[in-house]
Design a protein around this motif. Structure first.
Motif, PDB file in Angstrom:
ATOM      1  N   THR A 122       0.826  -1.220   0.000  1.00  0.00           N
ATOM      2  CA  THR A 122       0.000   0.000   0.000  1.00  0.00           C
ATOM      3  C   THR A 122       0.854   1.261   0.000  1.00  0.00           C
ATOM      4  OG1 THR A 122      -0.186  -0.096   2.422  1.00  0.00           O
ATOM      5  CG2 THR A 122      -1.959  -1.101   1.132  1.00  0.00           C
ATOM      6  N   ARG A 125       5.098   3.416  -4.593  1.00  0.00           N
ATOM      7  CA  ARG A 125       4.846   4.639  -5.375  1.00  0.00           C
ATOM      8  C   ARG A 125       3.590   4.488  -6.214  1.00  0.00           C
ATOM      9  NH1 ARG A 125       9.915   7.114  -8.350  1.00  0.00           N
ATOM     10  NH2 ARG A 125      10.420   7.357  -6.122  1.00  0.00           N
ATOM     11  N   SER A 126       3.413   3.277  -6.764  1.00  0.00           N
ATOM     12  CA  SER A 126       2.146   2.931  -7.421  1.00  0.00           C
ATOM     13  C   SER A 126       1.493   1.861  -6.545  1.00  0.00           C
ATOM     14  CB  SER A 126       2.382   2.390  -8.834  1.00  0.00           C
ATOM     15  OG  SER A 126       2.982   3.369  -9.649  1.00  0.00           O
ATOM     16  N   PRO A 127       0.659   2.249  -5.592  1.00  0.00           N
ATOM     17  CA  PRO A 127       0.121   1.321  -4.604  1.00  0.00           C
ATOM     18  C   PRO A 127      -0.617   0.131  -5.227  1.00  0.00           C
ATOM     19  CG  PRO A 127      -0.352   3.580  -4.001  1.00  0.00           C
ATOM     20  CD  PRO A 127       0.165   3.620  -5.402  1.00  0.00           C
ATOM     21  N   GLN A 128      -0.540  -1.007  -4.524  1.00  0.00           N
ATOM     22  CA  GLN A 128      -1.235  -2.224  -4.949  1.00  0.00           C
ATOM     23  C   GLN A 128      -2.115  -2.717  -3.800  1.00  0.00           C
ATOM     24  OE1 GLN A 128       1.491  -5.122  -6.761  1.00  0.00           O
ATOM     25  NE2 GLN A 128       2.931  -3.464  -7.213  1.00  0.00           N
ATOM     26  N   HIS A 208      -2.013 -10.567  -9.112  1.00  0.00           N
ATOM     27  CA  HIS A 208      -2.046  -9.203  -8.584  1.00  0.00           C
ATOM     28  C   HIS A 208      -2.709  -9.122  -7.209  1.00  0.00           C
ATOM     29  CE1 HIS A 208      -5.954  -9.919 -10.385  1.00  0.00           C
ATOM     30  NE2 HIS A 208      -6.435  -8.880  -9.730  1.00  0.00           N
ATOM     31  N   SER A 304       8.472   5.975   0.916  1.00  0.00           N
ATOM     32  CA  SER A 304       7.067   6.371   0.884  1.00  0.00           C
ATOM     33  C   SER A 304       6.785   7.554   1.796  1.00  0.00           C
ATOM     34  CB  SER A 304       6.183   5.196   1.284  1.00  0.00           C
ATOM     35  OG  SER A 304       6.247   4.960   2.688  1.00  0.00           O
TER      36      SER A 304
END
Length: 468
Positions: A122, A125-128, A208, A304
């Motif tokens: 979370t 930089r590109s949260p998942q 994912h 982050s």
């Protein structure tokens, strides 16, 4: 109405009865009871008391810390001894793990590891945020709290609470040559099959969505010291890397020297992303566990600029940290991991030499001072005894009786989570060759007399057959 004062105010697992032995003191690898017995602790408690029970140096370190500072709020202050322990642990990995979180129990450490893994994704930089699923293994045990039970597969401990457990985990086969390796299958082919099974599970869940694959580096109490074959963990980590998931290794039981290296993963040619440790960390002189975090994760989390939303009252507790630090220093100073290897090899050889021919001993497996003996009705089919016989419990009970006086760590479920009997032999790191001989002698008598008194009459009367 006047209520009757209970004879035993402490609530035990089965409510009515309680452990028969009241321990008054410990000396080396022995426990002395109030009724005059001396019990040989062949299990270090629950694979905890790696230095035995009366190490004066550790006792002194804890007493000094108690006089200086018994507690400080980990959110407000630093405790130097906790900082020193964290540095020791990080340095013990040669910097491959770069931060330590000090907790109070193995279950707590697993909970922290799960939360930290989720936080990592979370905070990218590109949260998942969709990565909320964990893949664990059959026959695993990761702790007693609800999150840890989610990962675990010790069915007797898990089933009563299934309705409370978050459904965030699925399971693949463990690496267990005794139960999993097919006839004629090479270890290399076995690894490929297990790797494909993990890959298939990623595909089934959705790559994912998977946060991490979680495994005990060496199987613990539920699986009975299941040993990974060469190449297994590199193959598992490669699948995790393929799909961007993390590898969490649970070394609460098998780590901190128990299996012949300070960290069990050092023998597997990999480095985990997150590692949990406990038990032998403090040798029972303090209630402590820890989570070690890979440098790559820490760098990402720092970048982050966000916080890890976790905190507990007794994190980094000074008394526990003082105990653990001195325990680890003694293990290092006295080269006790080398003794684990030496005495572990000797213990394995003696157990196999003495017990392999027994008609109901199916397998003897282990590494370092971490060994298990599994029992079966028939050696060829590996059929377990009926759970109604309670073989493993009877072994433990007999071992604690006068004339035997040996503690054995018993468990069940190695066959299907319910059936399957085994016990662990995991003595303290200070065990001597003479004490190993004594352990093997007592273990042999417990096994012989338990089967003679219970199983053999049943075999004759009910037609159960064992290989003779």
């Amino acid at each position: 109405m006047e209520l009757e004062t209970p004879k035993n105010s402490l609530l035990y697992r089965d409510f009515e009865s309680h452990p028969a032995a009241v321990v008054k003191c410990g000396r080396g690898i022995y426990l002395e009871t109030e009724d005059g017995r001396t019990i040989l602790d062949a299990t270090s408690g629950a694979a905890v008391a790696c230095l035995g029970y009366d190490n004066r140096e550790v006792q002194t370190a804890v007493a000094r810390q108690l006089m200086d500072l018994s507690y400080c709020h980990p959110g407000f202050y630093k405790a130097k001894v906790a900082e020193d322990l964290a540095s020791f642990l990080v340095n013990s990995t040669h910097g491959l793990m770069s931060k330590a979180i000090l907790c109070g129990s193995g279950s707590e450490a697993v909970e922290v590891a799960v939360k930290l893994a989720k936080t990592y994704f979370t905070h990218l930089r590109s949260p998942q945020p969709e990565r909320t699923h964990f893949i664990a293994r059959t026959g695993a045990w990761h702790g007693a709290t609800l999150g840890a039970l989610t990962l675990g597969d010790f069915k007797g401990r898990k089933d009563p609470f299934v309705d409370l457990i978050p459904q965030m985990a699925s399971r693949v086969s463990a690496c267990s040559t005794y139960r999993g390796l097919r006839e004629g299958e090479s270890e290399e082919a076995y690894v490929r099959r297990l790797a494909q099974e993990l890959d298939d599970e990623f595909q089934k869940i959705g790559p994912h969505k998977v946060c991490a694959f979680v495994a005990e580096t060496v199987g613990g109490s539920a699986s009975g010291c299941a040993i990974p074959v060469p190449g297994y963990f590199p193959a598992m980590k490669a699948i995790c890397a393929k799909y961007g998931a993390l590898l969490i290794l649970d070394e609460v039981m098998c780590g901190m020297g128990r299996t012949g290296t300070l960290h069990a993963w050092e023998q597997e040619s990999i480095v985990p992303d997150i590692q949990t440790i406990g038990k032998g960390l403090g040798s029972g002189y303090g209630a402590i566990s820890a989570v070690l975090v890979n440098a790559n994760l820490i760098n990402s989390l720092k970048a982050s600029g966000k916080l890890f939303a976790h905190g507990q009252t007794y994190m980094a507790h000074p008394l526990a940290a003082a105990a653990a630090l001195r325990v680890q220093q003694i293990i290092q100073e006295e080269n006790l991991v080398a003794n684990v290897c030496k005495m572990g090899d000797y213990l394995g050889q003696r157990l196999k030499s003495r017990l392999s021919s027994h008609p109901f001993v199916g397998d003897i497996r282990g590494r370092g001072l971490f060994w298990a003996i599994e029992f079966v009705v028939d050696k060829h089919s590996k059929k377990p005894f009926p759970t109604s016989l309670g073989i493993n419990g009877k072994m433990h009970t007999r071992g604690m009786k006068k004339g035997y006086e040996i503690a054995l760590f018993n468990a069940n479920g190695t066959y299907d989570g319910y059936a399957g009997d085994h016990f662990l032999v995991c003595p303290p790191y200070i065990v001597t060759e003479a004490e190993v001989d004594d352990i093997v002698e007592r273990v042999s008598r417990v096994i012989k007399d338990t089967f003679a008194g219970i199983v053999e009459p049943i075999l004759k009367g009910q037609g159960l057959s064992g290989s003779r």
